[in-house]
Design an enzyme around this catalytic site. Structure first.
Site, PDB file in Angstrom:
ATOM      1  N   SER A 140       0.765  -1.259   0.027  1.00 61.69           N
ATOM      2  CA  SER A 140      -0.068   0.219   0.153  1.00 61.69           C
ATOM      3  C   SER A 140       0.811   1.154   0.167  1.00 61.69           C
ATOM      4  O   SER A 140       2.145   1.127   0.580  1.00 61.69           O
ATOM      5  CB  SER A 140      -0.872   0.060   1.367  1.00 61.69           C
ATOM      6  OG  SER A 140      -1.366   1.218   1.514  1.00 61.69           O
ATOM      7  N   TYR A 153      -0.813  -0.514   9.976  1.00 59.97           N
ATOM      8  CA  TYR A 153      -1.072  -1.038   8.698  1.00 59.97           C
ATOM      9  C   TYR A 153       0.368  -0.751   7.901  1.00 59.97           C
ATOM     10  O   TYR A 153       0.698  -1.345   7.039  1.00 59.97           O
ATOM     11  CB  TYR A 153      -2.237  -0.256   8.058  1.00 59.97           C
ATOM     12  CG  TYR A 153      -2.665  -0.522   6.528  1.00 59.97           C
ATOM     13  CD1 TYR A 153      -3.420  -1.924   6.359  1.00 59.97           C
ATOM     14  CD2 TYR A 153      -2.429   0.231   5.708  1.00 59.97           C
ATOM     15  CE1 TYR A 153      -3.791  -2.131   5.175  1.00 59.97           C
ATOM     16  CE2 TYR A 153      -2.879   0.082   4.388  1.00 59.97           C
ATOM     17  CZ  TYR A 153      -3.377  -1.129   4.057  1.00 59.97           C
ATOM     18  OH  TYR A 153      -3.832  -1.237   2.656  1.00 59.97           O
TER      19      TYR A 153
HETATM   20  P1  NDP Z   1     -11.312  -5.880   1.005  1.00 60.21           P
HETATM   21  O1  NDP Z   1     -11.802  -5.521   2.244  1.00 60.21           O
HETATM   22  O2  NDP Z   1     -12.330  -5.577  -0.219  1.00 60.21           O
HETATM   23  O3  NDP Z   1     -11.004  -7.540   0.602  1.00 60.21           O
HETATM   24  C1  NDP Z   1     -10.086  -8.199   1.586  1.00 60.21           C
HETATM   25  C2  NDP Z   1     -10.016  -9.536   1.424  1.00 60.21           C
HETATM   26  O4  NDP Z   1      -9.153 -10.262   2.367  1.00 60.21           O
HETATM   27  C3  NDP Z   1     -11.323 -10.517   1.584  1.00 60.21           C
HETATM   28  O5  NDP Z   1     -11.299 -11.363   0.503  1.00 60.21           O
HETATM   29  C4  NDP Z   1     -10.913 -10.995   3.021  1.00 60.21           C
HETATM   30  O6  NDP Z   1     -11.877 -12.131   3.127  1.00 60.21           O
HETATM   31  C5  NDP Z   1      -9.570 -11.350   2.831  1.00 60.21           C
HETATM   32  N1  NDP Z   1      -9.229 -11.613   4.148  1.00 60.21           N
HETATM   33  C6  NDP Z   1      -9.082 -10.521   5.338  1.00 60.21           C
HETATM   34  N2  NDP Z   1      -8.475 -11.252   6.377  1.00 60.21           N
HETATM   35  C7  NDP Z   1      -8.140 -12.256   6.088  1.00 60.21           C
HETATM   36  C8  NDP Z   1      -7.304 -13.415   6.734  1.00 60.21           C
HETATM   37  N3  NDP Z   1      -6.989 -13.280   7.776  1.00 60.21           N
HETATM   38  N4  NDP Z   1      -7.525 -14.588   6.092  1.00 60.21           N
HETATM   39  C9  NDP Z   1      -7.777 -14.807   4.843  1.00 60.21           C
HETATM   40  N5  NDP Z   1      -8.425 -13.856   4.113  1.00 60.21           N
HETATM   41  C10 NDP Z   1      -8.486 -12.718   4.761  1.00 60.21           C
HETATM   42  O7  NDP Z   1      -9.928  -5.251   0.476  1.00 60.21           O
HETATM   43  P2  NDP Z   1      -9.263  -4.923  -0.614  1.00 60.21           P
HETATM   44  O8  NDP Z   1      -9.583  -5.557  -1.835  1.00 60.21           O
HETATM   45  O9  NDP Z   1      -9.492  -3.359  -0.651  1.00 60.21           O
HETATM   46  O10 NDP Z   1      -7.717  -4.948  -0.324  1.00 60.21           O
HETATM   47  C11 NDP Z   1      -6.982  -5.923  -1.018  1.00 60.21           C
HETATM   48  C12 NDP Z   1      -5.501  -5.704  -0.453  1.00 60.21           C
HETATM   49  O11 NDP Z   1      -5.210  -4.512  -1.070  1.00 60.21           O
HETATM   50  C13 NDP Z   1      -5.236  -5.558   1.002  1.00 60.21           C
HETATM   51  O12 NDP Z   1      -4.086  -6.293   1.039  1.00 60.21           O
HETATM   52  C14 NDP Z   1      -5.126  -4.164   1.077  1.00 60.21           C
HETATM   53  O13 NDP Z   1      -4.305  -3.644   2.340  1.00 60.21           O
HETATM   54  C15 NDP Z   1      -4.473  -3.627  -0.349  1.00 60.21           C
HETATM   55  N6  NDP Z   1      -4.706  -2.135  -0.437  1.00 60.21           N
HETATM   56  C16 NDP Z   1      -6.187  -1.859  -0.699  1.00 60.21           C
HETATM   57  C17 NDP Z   1      -6.118  -0.415  -1.052  1.00 60.21           C
HETATM   58  C18 NDP Z   1      -7.572   0.144  -1.161  1.00 60.21           C
HETATM   59  O14 NDP Z   1      -7.726   1.071  -1.401  1.00 60.21           O
HETATM   60  N7  NDP Z   1      -8.619  -0.643  -1.228  1.00 60.21           N
HETATM   61  C19 NDP Z   1      -5.211   0.214  -1.002  1.00 60.21           C
HETATM   62  C20 NDP Z   1      -3.845  -0.128  -0.917  1.00 60.21           C
HETATM   63  C21 NDP Z   1      -3.701  -1.450  -0.566  1.00 60.21           C
HETATM   64  P3  NDP Z   1     -13.277 -12.203   3.474  1.00 60.21           P
HETATM   65  O15 NDP Z   1     -14.194 -11.646   2.578  1.00 60.21           O
HETATM   66  O16 NDP Z   1     -13.750 -13.698   3.875  1.00 60.21           O
HETATM   67  O17 NDP Z   1     -13.442 -11.608   4.822  1.00 60.21           O
END
Ligand code: NDP
Length: 242
Positions: A140, A153
């Site tokens: 990120s 984070y």
């Molecule tokens: P979302 O919240 O939309 O999705 C998160 C995903 O991670 C879900 O599939 C969730 O599963 C899964 N997840 C969370 N915790 C766990 C765990 N302990 N074990 C297994 N799966 C887990 O997030 P984003 O799509 O926005 O983010 C994806 C990545 O991108 C992350 O690493 C985030 O930090 C990074 N990111 C996002 C940004 C943004 O603006 N959106 C910006 C910069 C980085 P479930 O649905 O089952 O909970």
């Protein structure tokens, strides 16, 4: 007959991970799709992927739970080795450090960083036996610039960057490339509570990004045109950090 390549994506039930899974399936990969609790959305993704003629293995486990990671991946890795591992699972537990509870620190560090360690060591060992592979961590912009309210984070994401650069050096001789994709603001549930009116003026492109703009970079990094790229952090942030 050549085998269909497999991509293993953590946190792929929704958001960026789901977009990566769909794009890679469309590009010819079978998918190992990890998520934590969103069974319905994961099942629906599996149906979409299977409708493309690809296989999709759903893996519901907490990436920070060592026993669960091992129980899910060990039997699969005995049968096949993914060409690509994308560690995308992530959470936020924002708050200023003086008020931050230990659980908010632990949950964020464990999901992003310990999850990478637990899955990365199993998968990289398997990739070493094949002498090929691509590993990508989704970091990120917060991990590159720091962000008030995100000490946990930003530490986790900066840690991922350091881990990937180190792993890139360890694995390069075995033809395994390791890179980081570092998004800025991307339209998913993760940013639904952010004050976008205050943040967008800081983004030179003056808009949030789409999940497809992240998944496209991941697809590029897995392809033949990216064969000389390793240990890099590729920003997908609309110019927020240059
Ligand atoms: P979302 O919240 O939309 O999705 C998160 C995903 O991670 C879900 O599939 C969730 O599963 C899964 N997840 C969370 N915790 C766990 C765990 N302990 N074990 C297994 N799966 C887990 O997030 P984003 O799509 O926005 O983010 C994806 C990545 O991108 C992350 O690493 C985030 O930090 C990074 N990111 C996002 C940004 C943004 O603006 N959106 C910006 C910069 C980085 P479930 O649905 O089952 O909970």
């Amino acid at each position: 007959m050549t085998q269909t390549p497999i991509a293993f994506i953590s946190g792929a039930s929704r958001g960026i991970g789901a977009a990566i899974a769909l794009r890679l399936a469309a590009g010819g990969y079978d998918i190992w799709l990890n998520y934590h609790a969103s069974h319905g959305p994961a099942q629906s993704l599996r149906e979409q992927i299977e409708a493309m003629g690809r296989r999709c293995t759903l893996l519901s486990f907490d990436v920070a739970d060592e026993a669960a990671v091992t129980a899910a991946l060990d039997p699969l890795l005995d049968q096949a080795v993914p060409y690509a591992f994308i560690h995308n699972a992530g959470i936020t537990r924002d708050g200023l450090l003086p008020m931050m509870g230990r659980d908010s620190w632990d949950q964020v560090l464990n999901t992003h960083l310990t999850g990478f360690f637990l899955m990365g060591r199993l998968i990289s060992k398997a990739m070493l036996s094949k002498r090929q592979g691509r590993i990508i961590a989704i970091a990120s912009v917060s991990g590159e610039t720091g962000q008030a309210g995100q000490v946990n984070y930003a530490a986790a994401k900066a840690g991922l960057i350091g881990a990937c650069k180190s792993l890139a050096r360890e694995l390069a001789r075995r033809n395994i490339l390791v890179n980081v994709v570092s998004p800025g603001l991307i339209a998913t549930e993760m940013i639904k509570d952010l004050p976008l009116d205050k943040i967008l003026p800081l983004v030179p492109l003056n808009r949030v990004g789409t999940v497809d703009e992240v998944s496209g970079v991941v697809e590029f990094l897995l392809g033949p045109a990216a064969g000389y790229i390793t240990g890099q952090v590729i920003g997908v942030n609309g110019g927020l950090y240059m």
